[in-house]
Design an enzyme around this catalytic site. Structure first.
Site, mmCIF file in Angstrom:
data_model
loop_
_atom_site.group_PDB
_atom_site.id
_atom_site.type_symbol
_atom_site.label_atom_id
_atom_site.label_comp_id
_atom_site.label_asym_id
_atom_site.label_seq_id
_atom_site.Cartn_x
_atom_site.Cartn_y
_atom_site.Cartn_z
ATOM 1 N N THR A 80 0.840 -1.204 0.000
ATOM 2 C CA THR A 80 0.000 0.000 0.000
ATOM 3 C C THR A 80 0.870 1.247 0.000
ATOM 4 O O THR A 80 0.638 2.191 -0.766
ATOM 5 C CB THR A 80 -0.948 -0.024 1.219
ATOM 6 O OG1 THR A 80 -1.531 -1.325 1.303
ATOM 7 C CG2 THR A 80 -2.039 1.009 1.092
ATOM 8 N N HIS A 158 -10.226 -1.701 4.455
ATOM 9 C CA HIS A 158 -9.067 -1.372 3.609
ATOM 10 C C HIS A 158 -9.632 -1.064 2.216
ATOM 11 O O HIS A 158 -9.499 -1.848 1.279
ATOM 12 C CB HIS A 158 -8.115 -2.576 3.579
ATOM 13 C CG HIS A 158 -6.744 -2.292 3.047
ATOM 14 N ND1 HIS A 158 -6.402 -1.135 2.363
ATOM 15 C CD2 HIS A 158 -5.606 -3.036 3.100
ATOM 16 C CE1 HIS A 158 -5.133 -1.189 2.010
ATOM 17 N NE2 HIS A 158 -4.622 -2.334 2.449
HETATM 18 N N1 CP Z 1 -2.304 -5.680 0.884
HETATM 19 C C1 CP Z 1 -1.667 -4.839 1.740
HETATM 20 O O1 CP Z 1 -2.287 -3.981 2.383
HETATM 21 O O2 CP Z 1 -0.330 -5.048 1.817
HETATM 22 P P1 CP Z 1 0.678 -4.175 2.714
HETATM 23 O O3 CP Z 1 0.314 -4.436 4.167
HETATM 24 O O4 CP Z 1 2.048 -4.628 2.345
HETATM 25 O O5 CP Z 1 0.426 -2.726 2.384
#
Ligand code: CP
Length: 335
Positions: A80, A158
């Site tokens: 992200t 998210h």
């Molecule tokens: N999918 C996702 O949020 O990955 P990260 O935690 O690496 O940002």
């Protein structure tokens, strides 16, 4: 499939479904999938598709020239954080990158979330926030005069992950309706599945099977609230209950950081592993395999070579296109 995707989006444009909503996101916070209409989702996906060649061809762009994006991350992130960085820089924006905010910023001296947000709004045009507390993105949005983009708040949501997941599903299957999906892993603590269910509930005829151990089932209150939005949710606990020929499998990690008891985490972490055997027994020829990543041990690495596995390349790359689209739409830039 890509041709079908283009045709569908062209159809939406010709019906002026997208133009009608083209100013809806200007200046808006992006907090939850609850806030979107189906038309706004389509607009984001369409804009992402339009911006994709800029990144693929590494073409310099000035769409966000003069804008500065703050990336305020209290929790670790690889995808992200770096895809927002890539998206902002690809469109010509500057960034204020703050990783490990709790140890590398004045948060360590006791500064509150509110004061940190008020500080960054003096220096930037958008704040992208990841925080371990549920509701923190809303809390930030309540005090900020500039848009807040939720990059993950605790076990809650998210949304930008879901938008890239929906882009991936649309691109690979050609539709966002009448889908059958399987979400597997940590339904209790994973925020991406909750946002994905909300996103898919905006479109007709979707069914999602939730595969997890009893202990990691989604909280009852959340399940009832999500089911009320019209999507069909079916909880299952064994691989034998996986429907044949689902359109997508969405595997997730057991969220170690949400467990207070490490022994309990170890008991659950490898109970549902995506293997070639599972695929052979239950997947269809066109079932796509997704994962928000990071992966630990819940996908056998040999699955990476299966042409139906989209998590490692397509799904992650789509994150940049979708985040470019969001930054452009929220700042009201013409694409
Ligand atoms: N999918 C996702 O949020 O990955 P990260 O935690 O690496 O940002």
């Amino acid at each position: 499939m890509l041709k079908l995707f283009s045709c569908l989006l062209d159809y939406l444009m010709s019906k002026k479904i997208i133009e009608k909503n083209s100013h809806n996101l200007i200046g808006k916070d992006i907090i939850s999938l609850d806030q979107f209409s189906p038309e706004e989702i389509k607009e984001i996906l369409y804009t992402a598709k339009k911006l994709k060649p800029l990144r693929d061809l590494a073409k310099p762009s000035k769409i966000l020239s003069g804008k500065i994006i703050s990336l305020l991350f209290y929790e670790p992130s690889t995808r992200t954080f770096s895809s927002f960085t890539s998206a902002a820089q690809q469109l010509g924006a500057g960034i204020i990158p703050i990783q490990n905010a709790a140890s590398s910023s004045s948060v360590i001296k006791g500064e509150s979330l509110k004061d940190t947000i008020l500080t960054l709004e003096c220096f930037s045009d958008i704040i992208v926030l990841r925080h371990p507390e549920n509701g923190s993105a809303n809390e930030a949005a309540a005090v900020a005069d500039i848009p807040i983009i939720n990059a993950g708040d605790g076990t809650n949501e998210h949304p930008t992950q879901t938008l890239l997941d929906m882009y991936t599903i649309f691109e690979e299957t050609g539709r966002l309706t009448n889908l059958t999906g399987v979400c597997a892993g940590d339904m209790l603590n994973g925020r991406t599945v909750k946002s994905l269910i909300k996103g898919l509930s905006l479109f007709k005829g979707n069914t999602v099977y939730l595969l997890s151990s009893e202990k990691l089932r989604i909280a009852r209150r959340e399940l009832h609230a999500l089911s009320a939005s019209g999507i069909k949710l079916i909880e299952i606990s064994t691989e034998e209950e996986i429907p044949k020929n689902a359109d997508f499998w969405y595997w997730t990690r057991v969220q170690k950081e949400r467990f207070t008891n490490l022994k309990e985490y170890k008991k659950h972490k490898n109970t549902l592993v995506l293997t070639p055997r599972l695929i052979e027994n239950y997947a269809g020829k066109k079932t796509i395999f997704m994962h928000p990543l990071p992966r630990v041990d819940e996908i056998d690495v040999s699955v990476d070579n299966d042409p139906r596995a989209v998590y490692m390349h397509k799904q992650m790359r789509n994150g940049v296109y979708v985040r470019m689209a969001l930054l452009a739409l929220v700042t009201g830039k013409k694409v």
